[in-house]
Design an enzyme around this catalytic site. Structure first.
Site, PDB file in Angstrom:
ATOM      1  N   HIS A  11      33.500  52.188  74.140  1.00 25.40           N
ATOM      2  CA  HIS A  11      34.686  51.874  73.332  1.00 25.40           C
ATOM      3  C   HIS A  11      35.011  52.932  72.278  1.00 25.40           C
ATOM      4  CE1 HIS A  11      34.323  47.293  74.415  1.00 25.40           C
ATOM      5  NE2 HIS A  11      34.746  48.050  75.412  1.00 25.40           N
ATOM      6  N   CYS A  70      49.772  63.823  71.163  1.00 30.18           N
ATOM      7  CA  CYS A  70      49.394  64.850  72.154  1.00 30.18           C
ATOM      8  C   CYS A  70      47.946  64.711  72.592  1.00 30.18           C
ATOM      9  CB  CYS A  70      49.650  66.255  71.615  1.00 30.18           C
ATOM     10  SG  CYS A  70      48.500  66.760  70.318  1.00 30.18           S
ATOM     11  N   ARG A  79      37.039  50.161  57.565  1.00 28.26           N
ATOM     12  CA  ARG A  79      35.821  49.942  58.360  1.00 28.26           C
ATOM     13  C   ARG A  79      34.848  51.116  58.228  1.00 28.26           C
ATOM     14  NH1 ARG A  79      36.905  48.185  64.316  1.00 28.26           N
ATOM     15  NH2 ARG A  79      34.665  48.555  64.468  1.00 28.26           N
ATOM     16  N   CYS A  90      49.035  65.491  62.941  1.00 30.74           N
ATOM     17  CA  CYS A  90      48.312  66.367  63.870  1.00 30.74           C
ATOM     18  C   CYS A  90      48.731  67.823  63.633  1.00 30.74           C
ATOM     19  CB  CYS A  90      48.645  65.951  65.305  1.00 30.74           C
ATOM     20  SG  CYS A  90      48.056  67.109  66.553  1.00 30.74           S
ATOM     21  N   VAL A 112      31.164  51.170  68.153  1.00 30.98           N
ATOM     22  CA  VAL A 112      31.776  52.447  67.766  1.00 30.98           C
ATOM     23  C   VAL A 112      31.017  53.085  66.600  1.00 30.98           C
ATOM     24  CG1 VAL A 112      34.048  51.844  68.691  1.00 30.98           C
ATOM     25  CG2 VAL A 112      33.523  51.292  66.300  1.00 30.98           C
ATOM     26  N   THR A 138      25.886  40.904  72.522  1.00 34.05           N
ATOM     27  CA  THR A 138      27.295  40.918  72.909  1.00 34.05           C
ATOM     28  C   THR A 138      27.722  39.523  73.351  1.00 34.05           C
ATOM     29  OG1 THR A 138      28.957  41.799  74.442  1.00 34.05           O
ATOM     30  CG2 THR A 138      26.670  41.903  75.187  1.00 34.05           C
TER      31      THR A 138
HETATM   32  P1  OAD Z   1      31.229  40.055  69.467  1.00 28.28           P
HETATM   33  O1  OAD Z   1      31.526  39.911  68.012  1.00 28.28           O
HETATM   34  O2  OAD Z   1      32.223  39.514  70.427  1.00 28.28           O
HETATM   35  O3  OAD Z   1      29.841  39.377  69.781  1.00 28.28           O
HETATM   36  C1  OAD Z   1      28.707  39.654  69.001  1.00 28.28           C
HETATM   37  C2  OAD Z   1      27.551  38.882  69.587  1.00 28.28           C
HETATM   38  O4  OAD Z   1      26.376  39.238  68.862  1.00 28.28           O
HETATM   39  C3  OAD Z   1      27.691  37.355  69.482  1.00 28.28           C
HETATM   40  O5  OAD Z   1      27.462  36.761  70.751  1.00 28.28           O
HETATM   41  C4  OAD Z   1      26.613  36.967  68.485  1.00 28.28           C
HETATM   42  O6  OAD Z   1      26.027  35.703  68.797  1.00 28.28           O
HETATM   43  C5  OAD Z   1      25.613  38.069  68.674  1.00 28.28           C
HETATM   44  N1  OAD Z   1      24.747  38.336  67.504  1.00 28.28           N
HETATM   45  C6  OAD Z   1      25.002  38.153  66.190  1.00 28.28           C
HETATM   46  N2  OAD Z   1      23.966  38.547  65.437  1.00 28.28           N
HETATM   47  C7  OAD Z   1      23.024  39.006  66.298  1.00 28.28           C
HETATM   48  C8  OAD Z   1      21.718  39.560  66.139  1.00 28.28           C
HETATM   49  N3  OAD Z   1      21.175  39.745  64.940  1.00 28.28           N
HETATM   50  N4  OAD Z   1      21.036  39.918  67.251  1.00 28.28           N
HETATM   51  C9  OAD Z   1      21.576  39.756  68.489  1.00 28.28           C
HETATM   52  N5  OAD Z   1      22.795  39.239  68.699  1.00 28.28           N
HETATM   53  C10 OAD Z   1      23.524  38.869  67.624  1.00 28.28           C
HETATM   54  O7  OAD Z   1      30.935  41.605  69.745  1.00 28.28           O
HETATM   55  P2  OAD Z   1      30.978  42.390  71.126  1.00 28.28           P
HETATM   56  O8  OAD Z   1      30.496  41.543  72.244  1.00 28.28           O
HETATM   57  O9  OAD Z   1      30.309  43.685  70.892  1.00 28.28           O
HETATM   58  O10 OAD Z   1      36.057  46.198  71.079  1.00 28.28           O
HETATM   59  O11 OAD Z   1      32.529  42.608  71.293  1.00 28.28           O
HETATM   60  C11 OAD Z   1      33.008  43.373  72.375  1.00 28.28           C
HETATM   61  C12 OAD Z   1      34.207  44.175  71.941  1.00 28.28           C
HETATM   62  O12 OAD Z   1      35.201  43.299  71.381  1.00 28.28           O
HETATM   63  C13 OAD Z   1      33.936  45.162  70.828  1.00 28.28           C
HETATM   64  O13 OAD Z   1      33.397  46.383  71.294  1.00 28.28           O
HETATM   65  C14 OAD Z   1      35.284  45.354  70.212  1.00 28.28           C
HETATM   66  C15 OAD Z   1      35.772  43.925  70.206  1.00 28.28           C
HETATM   67  O14 OAD Z   1      37.125  43.744  70.214  1.00 28.28           O
HETATM   68  C16 OAD Z   1      36.893  47.100  70.536  1.00 28.28           C
HETATM   69  O15 OAD Z   1      37.125  47.171  69.348  1.00 28.28           O
HETATM   70  C17 OAD Z   1      37.509  47.992  71.526  1.00 28.28           C
END
Ligand code: OAD
Length: 276
Positions: free
Chosen positions: A135, A146, A79, A177, A120, A218
């Protein structure tokens, strides 16, 4: 960009700008969708989403790391390689312009804007924003045993320098580490782990006290971050959502159903015009 937006959407952006103009405190939560137009895959989009192709349980949990640290580490190194050459897009840049008060010179002193991100990557920072990361950070590392931070810049012996080189080359070799010999892991909040305490307190405070809350890119599925919009709503805020796709959020007042890279520059320039 504006030409790509329907008349209805442009009118909704005006409506959103009207709310924002009078708001003293604005809270913004961004998710993977804001970085999608920079070429970074989201998590849950059909076909292209990371969780469509990989299992979150196998790759993003402490149990997964304990079971197969190399698999998890190599996935994050992959990534990092994917993200390394990505740059902020117009949505990041518009937000930064707004936050820095460059666009809203007069309003800046009267308005507090808190940017919270679940991402991230560091594209908000690259664009010039200050963001609260709920996150964690893709580019930071710490010990899985640790918990000590693995500071690349202070590598002062051959072994640590070699380790730093491996990380930079995106090698999938595990790193030990220097303090305790445990495996180094990315400084990211995995499923089943708590959010960083200070970041979460700041986010709750900003959400509870804002008059307008904007959710950008999101899916609103992952808690506790998804609960911030509800917290804002309970405390009287208006909620704006920017997302081309529907989400399960039931608290939204204005939905701007288009890509963040098209909506954010228009929103910020509308605010800018209203102040000039
Ligand atoms: P998601 O992949 O769940 O959602 C992404 C959102 O962005 C979706 O609702 C899409 O419709 C929208 N989207 C796509 N392209 C877009 C654009 N150009 N403009 C605006 N919106 C768009 O991602 P997150 O909601 O960020 O956590 O996911 C939340 C968390 O779940 C992440 O931080 C990650 C994941 O597991 C960890 O890794 C801890």
């Amino acid at each position: 960009m504006v030409a790509e937006l329907s008349t209805k959407l442009v009118a909704q952006v005006e409506q959103a700008a009207k709310l924002l103009r009078s708001a003293k405190q604005v809270c913004i939560l961004s998710g993977a969708g804001i970085s999608a137009e920079s070429g970074i895959p989201t998590f849950r989009d059909k076909q292209t989403g990371l969780w469509e192709n990989f299992s979150a349980e196998d790759l993003a949990s402490p149990t997964a790391f304990a079971r197969d640290p190399k698999l998890v580490w190599s996935w994050y190194q992959w990534r990092r390689e994917l993200v390394q050459d990505k740059a902020p897009n117009p949505a990041h840049r518009a937000l930064a312009k707004w936050q820095q008060g460059l666009a809203l010179k007069n309003l800046a002193s009267k308005q507090r804007l808190t940017l919270i991100t679940q991402n991230v990557d560091d594209l908000h920072e690259q664009a010039g924003s200050e963001a609260i990361h709920l996150h964690g950070h893709l580019w930071r590392n710490r010990c899985s045993q640790c918990d000590s931070v693995f500071v690349e810049s202070s590598a002062n012996n051959e072994e640590t320098k070699n380790a730093v080189e491996k990380i930079k080359r995106f090698s999938d070799e595990l790193i030990a580490c220097p303090q305790c010999g445990g495996y180094i892991r990315p400084d990211i909040v995995w499923f089943g782990e708590s959010l960083p305490v200070e970041a979460w307190q700041q986010a709750e405070e900003a959400a509870a006290n804002c008059e307008v809350f904007i959710s950008i890119g999101t899916s609103s599925l992952v808690y506790p971050a998804a609960g911030l919009a509800q917290l804002a709503k309970q405390n009287g805020a208006k909620i704006i959502e920017i997302n081309p796709n529907p989400t399960p959020s039931t608290v939204v007042d204005i939905t701007l159903a288009a890509k963040a890279g098209a909506v954010m520059p228009l929103l910020v320039s509308t605010l800018e015009q209203s102040k000039s």
